[in-house]
Design a protein around this motif. Sequence first.
Motif, short mmCIF file in Angstrom:
data_model
loop_
_atom_site.label_atom_id
_atom_site.label_comp_id
_atom_site.label_asym_id
_atom_site.label_seq_id
_atom_site.Cartn_x
_atom_site.Cartn_y
_atom_site.Cartn_z
N LEU A 172 0.84 -1.19 0.00
CA LEU A 172 0.00 0.00 0.00
C LEU A 172 0.88 1.24 0.00
CD1 LEU A 172 0.17 1.28 3.08
CD2 LEU A 172 -1.47 -0.51 3.60
N GLY A 173 0.27 2.39 -0.19
CA GLY A 173 1.05 3.62 -0.21
C GLY A 173 0.20 4.83 -0.48
N VAL A 174 0.83 5.89 -0.93
CA VAL A 174 0.13 7.15 -1.21
C VAL A 174 0.41 7.56 -2.65
CG1 VAL A 174 0.32 7.87 1.19
CG2 VAL A 174 2.07 8.59 -0.43
N GLU A 175 -0.55 8.22 -3.23
CA GLU A 175 -0.41 8.79 -4.56
C GLU A 175 -0.97 10.21 -4.52
OE1 GLU A 175 -1.64 7.93 -9.23
OE2 GLU A 175 -2.21 6.53 -7.63
N VAL A 185 2.06 7.18 7.43
CA VAL A 185 1.65 5.78 7.27
C VAL A 185 2.71 4.84 7.84
CG1 VAL A 185 1.17 3.96 5.58
CG2 VAL A 185 0.22 6.25 5.26
N VAL A 186 3.99 5.10 7.54
CA VAL A 186 5.07 4.26 8.05
C VAL A 186 5.12 4.31 9.57
CG1 VAL A 186 7.57 4.01 8.15
CG2 VAL A 186 6.44 4.37 5.95
N ALA A 187 4.93 5.50 10.16
CA ALA A 187 4.92 5.62 11.61
C ALA A 187 3.82 4.77 12.23
CB ALA A 187 4.77 7.09 12.02
N LEU A 188 2.65 4.77 11.60
CA LEU A 188 1.55 3.94 12.09
C LEU A 188 1.92 2.46 12.02
CD1 LEU A 188 -1.46 3.40 12.88
CD2 LEU A 188 -1.92 3.38 10.40
N LEU A 189 2.47 2.03 10.90
CA LEU A 189 2.80 0.61 10.72
C LEU A 189 3.84 0.15 11.74
CD1 LEU A 189 2.97 0.44 6.81
CD2 LEU A 189 1.08 -0.25 8.31
N ARG A 210 8.72 -7.15 8.38
CA ARG A 210 9.37 -6.96 7.07
C ARG A 210 8.85 -5.71 6.36
NH1 ARG A 210 9.83 -13.24 4.82
NH2 ARG A 210 10.70 -14.09 6.75
N LEU A 211 8.80 -4.63 7.06
CA LEU A 211 8.37 -3.35 6.48
C LEU A 211 9.49 -2.80 5.60
CD1 LEU A 211 6.43 -0.92 6.31
CD2 LEU A 211 7.50 -0.06 8.42
N GLU A 212 9.18 -2.48 4.37
CA GLU A 212 10.18 -1.93 3.46
C GLU A 212 9.51 -1.12 2.36
OE1 GLU A 212 12.39 -4.89 1.41
OE2 GLU A 212 10.63 -6.04 0.81
N SER A 233 5.68 -2.21 1.57
CA SER A 233 5.12 -3.55 1.76
C SER A 233 5.45 -4.02 3.16
CB SER A 233 5.68 -4.53 0.72
OG SER A 233 7.05 -4.76 0.94
N PHE A 234 4.62 -4.90 3.69
CA PHE A 234 4.83 -5.47 5.02
C PHE A 234 3.94 -6.70 5.14
CE2 PHE A 234 1.31 -2.52 5.25
CZ PHE A 234 0.35 -3.18 6.01
#
Length: 256
Positions: A73-76, A96-100, A107-109, A138-139
């Motif tokens: 997932l991500g942002v656009e 988003v990364v901070a939340l994850l 395996r967050l990358e 991805s994670f």
Amino acid sequence: MNPSSVAESRQHKYFSNLMKPLRGVFVTTSVLCLAFAAPVMAQQPQVPISMRTITVSGRGTESIPTTLTLVRLGVEVQGKTAAEVQQEAARRSSAVVALLKTRNVERLETTGITLNPVYSYTDNTQRLTGYSATNIVSFRIATERIGNLLDEAVKAGATRIDSVSFIATDSAIAQAQQQALREATQDAQQQANAVLNVLNLSPSEVVSIQINNAGTTPPPPIPLARQAAVADSVETTPVVGGEQQVEATVTLQIRY
């Protein structure tokens, strides 16, 4: 009798007397050759009999539950200038990364960062209208937790969920591979025994073993088209896992 006839007769008697002892030598020599030839022929090695073997391939398959979910997932973001869209994409991606990270995903990358111009076409004329930036991560996480996390990621700033894939844990896959190999080996042995029994033959020993495949076949990714507007929904996104196939093939060459 003329003189020439007398001479020929004397020569014939001379050569006859000369050949008498030689005939005995020739006969003796022939006997000796035969006597020595027989044991030499007996000592030559026998031609080895070809090894009789049967080659069979067995297959084993194990199905295991997929308890993990792999997510992309991500942002656009789109805007007028490259700097504007890049900064906004970075801001949302950081959130988003901070939340994850607080949800302890595995395996967050980052798997993709793009910045592309956006054009419009009017009367076959190309015109630059702005820019589009995307940041994708991805994670993986336990499937039972993914529904809530997807909703939270959208609220944090995610604007796209590209796909989810259901997979088993590494330990479950390793155990399933061992079981699939055992099943494949037993299958190959049973096939060989069935054929040899029909022919009234008995297996002797396994002379070669080949493991052709011991891999996994994960379910295909499920594409999702989820927009930020879903963030206003009060329902939790339902996510249900499935099963993953682990296969192995073993080839045996058996002497009989």
